[in-house]
Design an enzyme around this catalytic site. Structure first.
Site, PDB file in Angstrom:
ATOM      1  N   LYS A 159       0.889  -1.169   0.000  1.00  0.00           N
ATOM      2  CA  LYS A 159       0.000   0.000   0.000  1.00  0.00           C
ATOM      3  C   LYS A 159       0.925   1.217   0.000  1.00  0.00           C
ATOM      4  CE  LYS A 159      -4.273   1.523   2.210  1.00  0.00           C
ATOM      5  NZ  LYS A 159      -5.071   1.808   1.015  1.00  0.00           N
TER       6      LYS A 159
HETATM    7  N1  PMP Z   1      -7.216  -1.811  -3.653  1.00  0.00           N
HETATM    8  C1  PMP Z   1      -6.825  -0.548  -3.435  1.00  0.00           C
HETATM    9  C2  PMP Z   1      -6.089   0.185  -4.499  1.00  0.00           C
HETATM   10  C3  PMP Z   1      -7.101   0.077  -2.214  1.00  0.00           C
HETATM   11  O1  PMP Z   1      -6.723   1.335  -1.988  1.00  0.00           O
HETATM   12  C4  PMP Z   1      -7.819  -0.625  -1.234  1.00  0.00           C
HETATM   13  C5  PMP Z   1      -8.139   0.041   0.075  1.00  0.00           C
HETATM   14  N2  PMP Z   1      -7.107  -0.113   0.995  1.00  0.00           N
HETATM   15  C6  PMP Z   1      -8.223  -1.951  -1.506  1.00  0.00           C
HETATM   16  C7  PMP Z   1      -7.896  -2.506  -2.724  1.00  0.00           C
HETATM   17  C8  PMP Z   1      -8.974  -2.749  -0.484  1.00  0.00           C
HETATM   18  O2  PMP Z   1      -8.152  -3.058   0.605  1.00  0.00           O
HETATM   19  P1  PMP Z   1      -8.711  -3.185   2.080  1.00  0.00           P
HETATM   20  O3  PMP Z   1      -9.914  -4.064   2.005  1.00  0.00           O
HETATM   21  O4  PMP Z   1      -7.593  -3.821   2.823  1.00  0.00           O
HETATM   22  O5  PMP Z   1      -9.033  -1.827   2.563  1.00  0.00           O
END
Ligand code: PMP
Length: 290
Positions: A159
């Site tokens: 991330k």
């Molecule tokens: N893809 C992207 C690009 C994101 O920013 C997110 C949000 N964090 C997700 C997928 C989903 O991840 P999560 O369920 O861990 O928030």
């Protein structure tokens, strides 16, 4: 409603070991994170005072940092304790928590391996990402011109702030055409994800979701897969080209911010907000309150 800018709010932000006044929580303009993208972050939700999947999010923060060669100078448990303390100090019961780590200012050059890593945590009260009406009717997506890059051109399972450049460009393009969000394909032309969320499809009571081999394997995605398994809903994770959308009955997004948000259309393909999606939303709401 006019939103208060994020640098003009009340309370405290924890930065590098200190609680700083929100308005004084600044970084120097010459820092590596800003100029060269050496920055990772997390987005975490708190429901009724309970932080959802804190362990998983903090684990991912350290994992993302490691992929970018950043060494967070705190123990995992210390960061978790600070997050809990900060949500209490800020009196956030239903909201969002944003930890962020970035490389400092010792060097203004591409190579800055030994430069310090900083970490800050902020939290704020935050309801739904999309309005309740939008969620009921489902959001409208368009396929973006931008694609998710290959794992050997970016640390795609992190991330990392830098990866969001493509997401912002895609979302701005979608919004300017009147859509709510963009669906991005990957570098091979397979369906990948939305700009801040993973995607699921339903056909004949079976759930399908793209294999996360070049984008974030979301924590909400994993929770939804677990819920589906517990409900004995069949699930398949593979690669899908856009023509897969042709006979999809229901489509929804998953993510910390969007939670489970039904999708009403992707360009000319249309879907319904059906029973399977509604059941998963109901079960997810139960899970976050546990
Ligand atoms: N893809 C992207 C690009 C994101 O920013 C997110 C949000 N964090 C997700 C997928 C989903 O991840 P999560 O369920 O861990 O928030």
């Amino acid at each position: 409603m006019q939103m208060i800018p994020f640098d003009k709010r009340d309370g405290y932000i924890w930065i590098d070991g200190l609680y700083k006044k929100w308005n004084d929580s600044k970084v120097h303009v010459l820092n590596h994170g800003l100029h060269y993208g050496s920055c990772v972050f997390e987005g975490i939700r708190i429901y009724d005072g309970k932080i959802f999947k804190l362990d998983e999010h903090i684990k991912r923060l350290y994992f993302s940092a490691k992929l970018l060669d950043l060494e967070i100078p705190y123990k995992v448990n210390d960061i978790k304790d600070i997050i809990i303390e900060l949500t209490k100090k800020q009196r956030v019961k239903n909201g969002y928590i944003r930890p962020v780590a970035w490389r400092g200012s010792e060097k203004m050059a591409i190579s800055a391996k030994d430069a310090s890593t900083h970490i800050a945590i902020a939290t704020w009260t935050w309801p739904s990402y999309f309005s309740p009406d939008k969620i009921l009717e489902g959001i409208r997506l368009t396929i973006s011109d931008w694609v998710r890059p290959s794992p050997n051109s970016a640390p795609t399972n992190s991330k990392a702030a830098g990866l969001y450049m493509i997401c912002s460009l895609s979302k701005h393009q979608a919004e300017s055409k009147g859509y709510d969000d963009a669906l991005m394909l990957d570098y091979r032309g397979y369906i990948a994800e939305a700009t801040g969320a993973n995607i699921f499809f339903i056909k004949k009571n079976k759930l399908y979701t793209p294999l996360p081999d070049c984008f974030l394997d979301g924590i909400t995605r994993k929770s939804v897969i677990d819920i589906a398994k517990s409900l004995k809903i069949n699930i398949e994770e593979k690669h899908y080209k856009p023509d897969f959308l042709e006979d999809c009955e229901e489509v929804f997004l998953t993510g910390t911010a969007v939670e489970i948000t039904p999708v009403n259309s992707i360009d000319n393909y249309t879907f319904t907000v059906g029973e399977t999606t509604k059941t998963l939303i109901k079960e997810f709401k139960k899970l976050v309150k546990l």
